[in-house]
Design a protein around this motif. Structure first.
Motif, PDB file in Angstrom:
ATOM      1  N   LYS A   4       2.308   4.771  -0.955  1.00  0.00           N
ATOM      2  CA  LYS A   4       1.942   6.023  -1.636  1.00  0.00           C
ATOM      3  C   LYS A   4       3.099   6.996  -1.487  1.00  0.00           C
ATOM      4  CE  LYS A   4      -3.107   6.450  -1.578  1.00  0.00           C
ATOM      5  NZ  LYS A   4      -3.532   5.397  -0.633  1.00  0.00           N
ATOM      6  N   GLU A  35       1.314   5.326  -6.651  1.00  0.00           N
ATOM      7  CA  GLU A  35       0.846   4.249  -5.791  1.00  0.00           C
ATOM      8  C   GLU A  35       1.420   2.929  -6.268  1.00  0.00           C
ATOM      9  OE1 GLU A  35      -3.387   4.192  -5.453  1.00  0.00           O
ATOM     10  OE2 GLU A  35      -3.468   6.376  -5.200  1.00  0.00           O
ATOM     11  N   ASN A  95       0.804  -1.228   0.000  1.00  0.00           N
ATOM     12  CA  ASN A  95       0.000   0.000   0.000  1.00  0.00           C
ATOM     13  C   ASN A  95       0.835   1.276   0.000  1.00  0.00           C
ATOM     14  OD1 ASN A  95      -2.782  -0.209  -0.220  1.00  0.00           O
ATOM     15  ND2 ASN A  95      -2.844  -1.304   1.745  1.00  0.00           N
TER      16      ASN A  95
END
Lengths: 528, 232
Positions: B9, B18, B7
């Motif tokens: 970012k 991302e 996950n």
């Protein structure tokens, strides 16, 4: 985006922090010390306000004229290729490290009472011109600043890509089309910064005003501070004037910092791009006339000093050699201090910039504070503080070295900081990915990239200190002299030819010191 | 060892990237996509030069998100500035063994072997300026070889080289990766580089790094964003 991820270590705070503390002490601390010691609070007189007005007016006029002359000069250098072009470019760099008292002597030889110009005017039965006063101060200032302005503006010209001129030629653009489309936008970007820089350098002028100005009509703030300290011992007035000067300079300096591009001292100005538009004869005649006049204006005074000084230089009085030793010692120490401070401060600024951009920006501005500070007030402050413990005379030379270092710091910082940023940008990641630690990282990765600019900065600082006629005039006991002081004393007694001899020695030593430091940074050596 | 983007970012101004996928061990992976798409940003995050705003980066199951660049299991090759110009070729390689350049005789011997391994015998005492662009990258590769890191990251390392020379260098990279049992991640904007060396490809475009796919299959049947990039 610039990469700067290395952590701030205590060592950076210790070195960088102490450099900043020293600088703040020298600039603000000494001013406060002088202020605190003032016995009575005297108010500024009419003459003081006249000095403030004179400072601003002469700086404004000097900056305007310097820029106005520099634009056609830079254009001529930008669009003409000829033998001697690089020689002229080199000489244009020289006035920056030329001692101001030497330049004044040369200008007197050309423009003074018995100079070439007046002899000529007399021959055609015209009125003589007077080099003393407003006109003389402006004359000396444009002498110093036309070269600086020309180099700054020429950089702007060189930043226009050669391809743009090719496209312009393809499209059949005339010289005036090129001027409107390519050159004027560049000038609009470059000139405000150049103007403010020159204004700033002129406003706090001392040696020129001391030698050519004076009197109620031609006194700069700096000269008024000197008078207040030397003749009236009025600490209150001196500190008030210093704060006013500080305020004006800080205001202008801050604006200049934000609108001007970094000044690059030794940028490649050698290759002029080919121009197809201005080959017509009238343009050539115009360009070469401009160059001829400007070169005459700049080099005639220097040539005259050389010719007049070469004889006396071989029979200099014995006292001169002692003064030479003092000058060299002061210059070497002040160069080492200035460069050491610049390195320590740059290191800290770069590391703080990664976390707090704004704080690092403020620190950068602080680095330039001394441009706005009066060296006399720094000097006086140091004496006021040390007076209870040591005899002022015994530390006149160390104080001079320290003050000169502080005055040279802005220039050193302008050379060292961008070089360090570049070294970090190019090699910082690599050093970190290899796990190079604090000392090895500096010694093996960063310092080798800084040697040349650091040597250059040290050379600048040494030459500036060599030529400085500042604090020493205020505090030196009669038997303690530096070369500029000897020159000034000889000139005050109208011994102009001996002064020219000393001037030659001074220039020779300045250039030698500059050269030694500059070369020291260039020597190749293997790292083991 | 596997590399996992959990996950992740990353933001840089208004640009965000991302990534949420795992690269299995032992692959040679190309990061392919248009310039400005975020390929180099992703590589910088793995190498520890760009901090991530959200998520974790795992290497072989261990969290490396907060590790210093040199502590990470990564050897890195940039397009340029891989060598310090003031140090000789062998000193530049030696930094890979000891970053303070204090090597013993045996370690210098290792450096000499590495130079020999990349085919530059006798050039150890030269400075980078005396070497060609290809030779400079060979020296940098020799250093990567010595560091024996389990992951070799390359950021368009051969973009400035001609086709023949580039293939030579890619072959050398392949040999080094195989010899050290490492994985490889290479940023490129040239599809043929990906085809030449990488068995898997991560597409990076429009702020998203997609899960790795088999390079052959990907090229045979490109998704819309890749087809557009390839001009098909």
């Amino acid at each position: 985006m610039a990469y700067r991820a290395q952590p701030i270590r205590p060592i950076h705070f210790v070195f960088g922090g102490s450099a900043f503390v020293l600088l703040l002490f020298l600039t603000l601390g000494t001013t406060l010390a002088v202020w605190a010691r003032a016995d009575v609070s005297s108010n500024l007189t009419v003459a003081d306000w006249a000095a403030i007005k004179f400072s601003i007016t002469q700086a404004f006029v000097s900056a305007i004229i310097s820029i106005a002359v520099a634009i056609p000069t830079a254009r001529a250098l930008a669009r003409r290729k000829f033998m001697g072009r690089s020689f002229i470019l080199t000489l244009l760099g020289a006035p920056f490290i030329l001692p101001s008292i030497v330049a004044v002597l040369g200008l007197i030889a050309v423009w003074g009472r018995a100079g070439y110009i007046n002899s000529f005017l007399e021959a055609i039965s015209q009125d003589r011109i007077d080099i003393y006063g407003f006109g003389g101060v402006v004359l000396a200032h444009i002498f110093f600043n036309i070269p600086l302005a020309t180099r700054l503006i020429l950089q702007g010209w060189m930043s226009i890509p050669a391809e743009h001129f090719r496209v312009a030629a393809q499209l059949g653009m005339s010289t005036s089309d090129i001027s409107t489309r390519l050159e004027r936008p560049m000038l609009r970007a470059v000139i405000p910064g150049a103007f403010l820089l020159i204004f700033l350098l002129c406003i706090s002028s001392f040696a020129v005003a001391l030698a050519l100005g004076g009197g109620p009509m031609a006194t700069t703030i700096e000269l008024a501070i000197y008078n207040a300290l030397r003749f009236e011992f009025d600490l209150s007035k001196a500190s008030q004037l210093a704060l006013i000067q500080f305020g004006i300079c800080a205001f202008i300096g801050t604006i200049a910092m934000f609108i001007s591009q970094p000044m690059k001292f030794s940028q490649g100005l050698d290759r002029a791009p080919e121009r197809w538009d201005s080959k017509a004869l009238r343009y050539r005649i115009f360009d070469f006339s401009v160059l001829f006049l400007v070169c005459g204006f700049l080099f005639l005074p220097l040539l005259t000093i050389f010719l007049r000084g070469i004889g006396p230089a071989f029979s200099l009085p014995f006292q001169v050699w002692g003064a030479a030793v003092n000058s060299v010692l002061v210059a070497v120490f002040s160069a080492l201090i200035a460069v050491g401070m610049a390195l320590a401060m740059s290191m800290l600024i770069i590391r703080i910039a990664q976390k707090k951009r704004r704080i690092s920006r403020i620190m950068e501005v602080i680095g330039f504070l001394t441009l706005a500070t009066s060296p006399f007030v720094i000097g006086t402050g140091l004496f006021v503080i040390t007076f209870p413990f040591i005899s002022p005379f015994s530390i006149a030379l160390p104080v001079t070295a320290l003050v000169n270092a502080a005055m040279a710091l802005p220039f050193c910082l302008r050379v060292v900081l961008p070089a360090m940023i570049r070294a970090e940008d190019h090699y910082g990641r690599l050093a970190d990915s290899l796990g190079m630690q604090t000392w090895a990282r500096f010694r093996l990765a960063i310092w080798p990239r800084l040697r040349r600019p650091t040597g250059f900065a040290a050379g600048l600082a040494a030459a500036l200190s060599m030529g400085d006629l500042g604090v020493i005039t205020l505090f030196a006991p009669p038997e303690l002299e530096t070369l500029p002081l000897v020159m000034y004393r000889l000139m005050s007694n109208y011994q102009l030819s001996s002064a020219a001899g000393v001037a030659l020695l001074l220039i020779l030593l300045s250039i030698t010191l500059f050269w030694i430091f500059d070369q020291g940074g260039r020597v190749e050596h293997n790292i083991r | 060892m596997s590399i996992t983007f959990d996950n992740v970012k990353i933001s840089q101004g208004s640009f965000t990237l991302e990534a949420n996928f795992t690269i299995d061990p032992g692959h040679k992976v190309a990061l392919l996509g248009p310039s400005g798409g975020g390929k180099s940003t992703l590589l910088s995050a793995i190498a520890g030069f760009k901090s991530i705003d959200h998520g974790r980066i795992l290497f072989g199951g261990a969290d490396i998100t907060e590790m210093a660049p040199a502590a990470r299991p990564v050897a890195l090759l940039f397009q340029d500035h891989n060598l310090f110009p003031h140090l000789t070729a062998e000193q530049n390689i030696a930094l890979g063994i000891r970053p303070n350049l204090r090597l013993n005789a045996q370690e210098w011997e290792t450096v000499a072997q590495a130079i020999s391994r990349v085919g530059l015998d006798g050039l150890g005492a030269k400075t980078p300026a005396e070497l060609s662009g290809g030779q400079q990258q060979r020296i940098a590769l020799a250093r990567c070889l010595l560091r024996e890191k389990p992951l070799l990251c390359l950021d368009e390392p051969f973009a400035a080289l001609g086709p023949a020379l580039k293939h030579e260098m890619l072959d050398l990279v392949g040999e080094i990766v195989d010899a050290t049992n490492a994985s490889m991640l290479m940023v490129t904007h040239q599809p043929e580089d990906a085809i030449y060396i990488a068995d898997q490809t991560v597409l990076v475009a429009d702020g998203v790094a997609m899960a790795p796919m088999n390079t052959q299959n990907l090229m045979a049947d490109p998704p819309a964003v890749l087809a557009q990039y390839l001009g098909r």
